[in-house]
Scaffold this active site. Structure first.
Site, mmCIF file in Angstrom:
data_model
loop_
_atom_site.group_PDB
_atom_site.id
_atom_site.type_symbol
_atom_site.label_atom_id
_atom_site.label_comp_id
_atom_site.label_asym_id
_atom_site.label_seq_id
_atom_site.Cartn_x
_atom_site.Cartn_y
_atom_site.Cartn_z
ATOM 1 N N HIS A 169 0.831 -1.205 0.000
ATOM 2 C CA HIS A 169 0.000 0.000 0.000
ATOM 3 C C HIS A 169 0.867 1.258 0.000
ATOM 4 O O HIS A 169 0.584 2.238 -0.693
ATOM 5 C CB HIS A 169 -0.918 -0.047 1.228
ATOM 6 C CG HIS A 169 -1.709 1.204 1.440
ATOM 7 N ND1 HIS A 169 -1.430 2.101 2.442
ATOM 8 C CD2 HIS A 169 -2.778 1.711 0.764
ATOM 9 C CE1 HIS A 169 -2.290 3.107 2.375
ATOM 10 N NE2 HIS A 169 -3.118 2.891 1.373
ATOM 11 N N GLU A 206 2.185 1.853 -3.385
ATOM 12 C CA GLU A 206 1.145 2.434 -4.253
ATOM 13 C C GLU A 206 1.115 3.963 -4.084
ATOM 14 O O GLU A 206 1.106 4.711 -5.064
ATOM 15 C CB GLU A 206 -0.220 1.827 -3.875
ATOM 16 C CG GLU A 206 -1.419 2.480 -4.525
ATOM 17 C CD GLU A 206 -2.514 2.801 -3.510
ATOM 18 O OE1 GLU A 206 -2.884 3.988 -3.411
ATOM 19 O OE2 GLU A 206 -2.985 1.878 -2.807
ATOM 20 N N HIS A 207 1.139 4.422 -2.835
ATOM 21 C CA HIS A 207 1.140 5.875 -2.607
ATOM 22 C C HIS A 207 2.376 6.526 -3.235
ATOM 23 O O HIS A 207 2.283 7.555 -3.878
ATOM 24 C CB HIS A 207 1.166 6.174 -1.097
ATOM 25 C CG HIS A 207 -0.195 6.269 -0.483
ATOM 26 N ND1 HIS A 207 -0.646 7.405 0.121
ATOM 27 C CD2 HIS A 207 -1.204 5.369 -0.382
ATOM 28 C CE1 HIS A 207 -1.881 7.212 0.591
ATOM 29 N NE2 HIS A 207 -2.230 5.971 0.292
ATOM 30 N N GLU A 251 -4.686 7.788 7.197
ATOM 31 C CA GLU A 251 -5.545 6.816 6.506
ATOM 32 C C GLU A 251 -5.777 5.606 7.417
ATOM 33 O O GLU A 251 -6.894 5.113 7.553
ATOM 34 C CB GLU A 251 -4.896 6.387 5.185
ATOM 35 C CG GLU A 251 -5.808 5.531 4.328
ATOM 36 C CD GLU A 251 -5.196 5.160 2.974
ATOM 37 O OE1 GLU A 251 -4.066 5.615 2.680
ATOM 38 O OE2 GLU A 251 -5.851 4.407 2.234
#
Lengths: 425, 425
Positions: free
Chosen positions: A67, A70-71, A142
């Site tokens: 994740h 991905e950012h 998040e």
């Protein structure tokens, strides 16, 4: 270029499957008369790929790395991708799931420019200690947002109750401690291990021309070397970890997630027929026309938030029933009893035929939306299925076959109940 | 491409046919639009659920659901929404087009008939709604309203609106209070049903490839010669003389900050699009001022976005932040608004907002439900415009107009939901 055309005789739709010389598989699904295009560039790399072997080395990465990557891939040396998409008007986003990382955009103009941005984004990793450190605040927020989401917490608690060792039981985004360990080197390690074009897929749906897509790919894609990374999944026992898990949160209405660990899940993926069968059986068993749903609502045990779903991937497979209710234990107990009966007796013939039509109608409807098409293509591709097959399987399935599959795949004793209750006042 | 044909059945009742052969589904809907009123909102909201639960022909939840399943997974979508000071009760029915069934079933004609039965021929017992059905749906709606507290982002936005619009219909919310829903009787529902059908402004839709006459002919006998009010105006207030500050605490991990502003309402086409775009440049895209500066540069939050409702003259900016960063985030947000008001809007920012808005309008053309929502929203304007027409207006919006409109934005309320820590296992 050689295309393979996949055509559905049932809907008249077709898509092109192309194996690009760079190693990338490309699926282009044109929708005549559509004004917008949806493109999804996906890596067969999700949060569960946290331990792997490449070039003879075994590597374990912190939870949440896929994740985080991905950012960070949104940033390259010459700026971030959002500011580039701003010049084309495309609406861009990305996601990381347990099994997949996807980068996408939706546009109604300047498709070629947007696709170039997407390809550059995938091919230009740029991670420095500063840029990596900067993301900790955003991802930290998040993570905290998800910690306040009762549905997400209930699901993660459930997976923790079902799986002993499989990484499905760790949060996709990791936690504050694990992401603090992520460095540029770790991100490069994952990128080099999994972002190999042989391990990736590009889906384009909507207003799309396969020749245009290919000419852009020919120009932009660098050929990939062989893909040799092997993900390691730990041995997973058949039995669940525990039958019950609970968390208290500031909610007004409690909720339950009742999950069953599928019997084949620890060894292999369910086959395409099993996936379609389970959808039909679940609809007949728990859908709004079912005996179960009627009884649950009549007894005041569920409301419109009640839902059911199956998720499956490498080494895991679960069927989950969930809902908000003031009586979570009673609701789950009732469903559990009904699941035992389902495994013994199957579903009735009339409900089965109606559910078949319903699932068939849903499968037909997927191709009305470019975004649903791209998601379905990617999910099918990475799990070894073909998108149009589900309609054929659904239309031809018999009750006997379906009831046999469910008996074979669902063990009513291998469950866990995850409950969220309000804080005590 | 769609062909739009809008006609009036009588004053206040319009039928819009969106003929389009690109889709595999068809959609028929009826929206009943009434001024928000705390005495009528709860009954209208509950009515949407009771009506879609059954009708005289399919008199219970199960027979209705099974009928829908047999129509290839056709679905009914009851929805209750708020648009400015109006409550909109919509019942939509959607299913696959006849040509995609595997046994030549006639889905669309049946769906049109079913929607008319639901609206005009409900299941009545002794001249009123059935007590058991009313109580079932009452329980479920109360639970749904209670559970709104579980979603902290929307909860915080709602609380801010309640403070800002305390003496306006807008604060009633889409369904009124759960206490008022719980008090309703079958007779209240019966009265609400009669009144809604006879006095609400009505927007009817048939979208897809089927002959619109199937739906039109079913609606006309009931609505013809029953003219009703076409009033569409809502209250627009000036900002409070002093900024109001309201704070709540909750045991959550991430705090929520909602900043409420008053702005102007522009009734002309150009002005309403320009006003909407003012919200977009401020916080509507990943290249907006708030996203780039407050999220990306200052890493303060995972989300920070603005939405401007032109018809209500309201701008809400909401963000998820660390508790000890609330003040900093508020300052950061205010600074970005001041910069815009002082004329800081680059050509790149304006172009990006235009492209993004254009993409948003154009992509509506590829979805039946988006087209329906679009024309429903447009019915609040004197002359409904197509997505393409709105695109050309967006294209022509001038920088100086956005800056002028941003100077009409005045701070009114700051609502914060302060987290005091999460997770208690």
């Amino acid at each position: 270029m050689n295309y393979t055309i996949r055509k559905s005789d049932r809907t008249g739709d077709q898509y092109y499957e192309i194996h690009h010389p760079s190693g990338l598989t490309v699926l282009v699904y044109p929708k005549e008369g559509f004004t917008s295009t949806y493109a999804l560039f996906a890596a067969n790399f999700g949060s569960i790929c946290n331990r792997f072997v490449r070039d003879g080395r075994e590597i374990t990465v912190p939870d949440g790395t896929a994740h985080y990557l991905e950012h960070k891939l949104f940033e390259s040396e010459d700026g971030d991708a959002f500011s580039k998409y701003a010049k084309t008007g495309a609406s861009a986003n990305a996601f990381t799931s347990f099994d997949m990382t996807g980068y996408l955009f939706q546009c109604s103009d300047k498709f070629a420019e947007s696709l170039e941005i997407l390809i550059d984004l995938i091919q230009s990793p740029y991670f420095t200690p500063e840029t990596v450190a900067k993301e900790q605040g955003i991802i930290g927020q998040e993570i905290k947002m998800y910690q306040d989401n009762p549905d997400w917490c209930a699901l993660m608690n459930l997976l923790g109750g079902l799986y002993h060792n499989h990484p499905i039981h760790t949060d996709i985004a990791g936690d504050i401690q694990s992401i603090a360990q992520i460095t540029p080197e770790i991100l490069y390690e994952c990128y080099n291990s999994y972002y190999n074009l042989h391990n990736m897929l590009l889906c384009v749906a909507g207003k799309a021309d396969p020749d245009e897509v290919l000419s852009i790919l020919d120009e932009k894609l660098k050929p990939a070397g062989p893909f040799t990374t092997e993900t390691i999944f730990p041995e997973e026992p058949y039995e669940v970890v525990k039958h019950y898990v609970e968390q208290k949160m500031p909610v007004a209405v409690p909720s339950f997630h009742l999950g069953f660990k599928l019997t084949k899940s620890t060894t292999e993926l369910p086959d395409p027929k099993e996936v379609s069968t389970i959808s039909i059986i679940l609809d007949a068993f728990a859908g709004s026309g079912s005996k179960l749903y009627r009884e649950l609502t009549d007894k005041g045990l569920v409301n419109a938030s009640f839902s059911y779903d199956m998720s499956e991937g490498v080494g895991y497979g679960v069927i989950v029933f969930s809902g908000e209710t003031h009586k979570p234990d009673e609701a789950a107990g009732y469903i559990l009893q009904a699941v035992r009966e389902l495994c013994r007796e199957g579903v009735p013939a009339d409900l089965f035929e109606e559910a078949k039509r319903s699932v068939y109608g849903q499968a037909v409807s997927v191709s009305d939306h470019p975004s649903s098409i791209a998601s379905a293509l990617a999910n099918c591709f990475f799990t070894g299925r073909e998108m149009f097959d589900s309609m054929d399987v659904t239309a031809s399935l018999t009750l006997e076959e379906a009831n046999e599959v469910i008996r074979h795949i669902l063990d009513p004793d291998n469950y866990c109940l995850s409950v969220i209750r309000p804080l005590e006042t | 491409m769609s062909e739009i044909n809008r006609r009036e059945i009588c004053e206040g009742v319009s039928f819009t046919a969106v003929s389009d052969s690109r889709f595999k589904r068809e959609r028929i809907s009826a929206s009943l639009i009434v001024p928000l009123n705390k005495d009528t909102a709860p009954a209208n909201a509950l009515l949407a659920n009771v009506l879609t639960r059954s009708c005289r022909e399919y008199p219970d939840l199960t027979t209705m659901a099974r009928k829908l399943n047999s129509l290839y997974g056709a679905a009914l979508y009851p929805s209750v929404t708020r648009r400015a000071d109006y409550q909109i009760i919509t019942i939509a029915a959607s299913g696959i087009a006849d040509r995609y069934t595997y046994d030549n079933s006639l889905v669309s004609a049946e769906l049109a008939r079913l929607l008319c039965s639901i609206l005009f021929d409900p299941k009545l017992v002794d001249g009123t709604f059935c007590t058991e059905d009313t109580e079932q749906e009452q329980r479920q709606l109360v639970e749904e309203l209670e559970a709104e507290f579980n979603d902290k982002r929307n909860y915080a936005i709602d609380q801010c609106v309640k403070v800002m619009c305390a003496d306006e219909p807008y604060a009633i919310g889409r369904c009124g209070t759960k206490e008022d829903v719980a008090r309703l009787t079958p007779d209240d529902l019966f009265a609400a049903w009669k009144k809604l059908l006879d006095t609400a402004r009505v927007e009817l839709f048939m979208l897809g490839s089927t002959d619109p006459a199937q739906a039109y002919d079913g609606f006309v006998p009931y609505f013809k010669d029953k003219p009703r009010s076409t009033d569409k105006k809502s209250i627009v207030r000036a900002a409070a003389p002093q900024v109001r500050r309201v704070e709540e605490t909750d045991q959550i991990s991430q705090s929520k900050l909602v900043m409420g502003y008053r702005c102007v309402r522009r009734d002309d086409d150009y002005g309403s699009v320009a006003n909407y775009m003012t919200g977009v440049v401020l916080g509507g895209t990943p290249i907006s001022k708030l996203f780039v500066n407050v999220r990306e540069k200052q890493s303060l939050c995972y989300y920070c976005s603005a939405s401007l409702a032109n018809n209500k003259g309201l701008l809400l900016i909401d963000s998820g932040v660390e508790t000890d960063q609330i003040e900093k985030a508020e300052k950061g947000i205010s600074e970005q608004l001041s910069l815009l008001q002082n004329g800081e809007l680059s050509d790149e920012e304006l172009t990006a907002a235009k492209l993004s808005v254009k993409n948003m309008y154009m992509s509506k053309l590829d979805s039946l439900s988006s087209l329906q929502s679009h024309y429903l929203a447009e019915s609040f304007h004197e002359k409904p415009l197509s997505p393409e027409e709105l695109c050309s207006i967006a294209e022509s919006v001038k920088k100086e107009d956005i800056i002028a409109l941003s100077n009409e934005i005045k701070q009114d309320t700051v609502f914060s939901l302060k987290g005091t820590g999460g997770e208690e296992s």
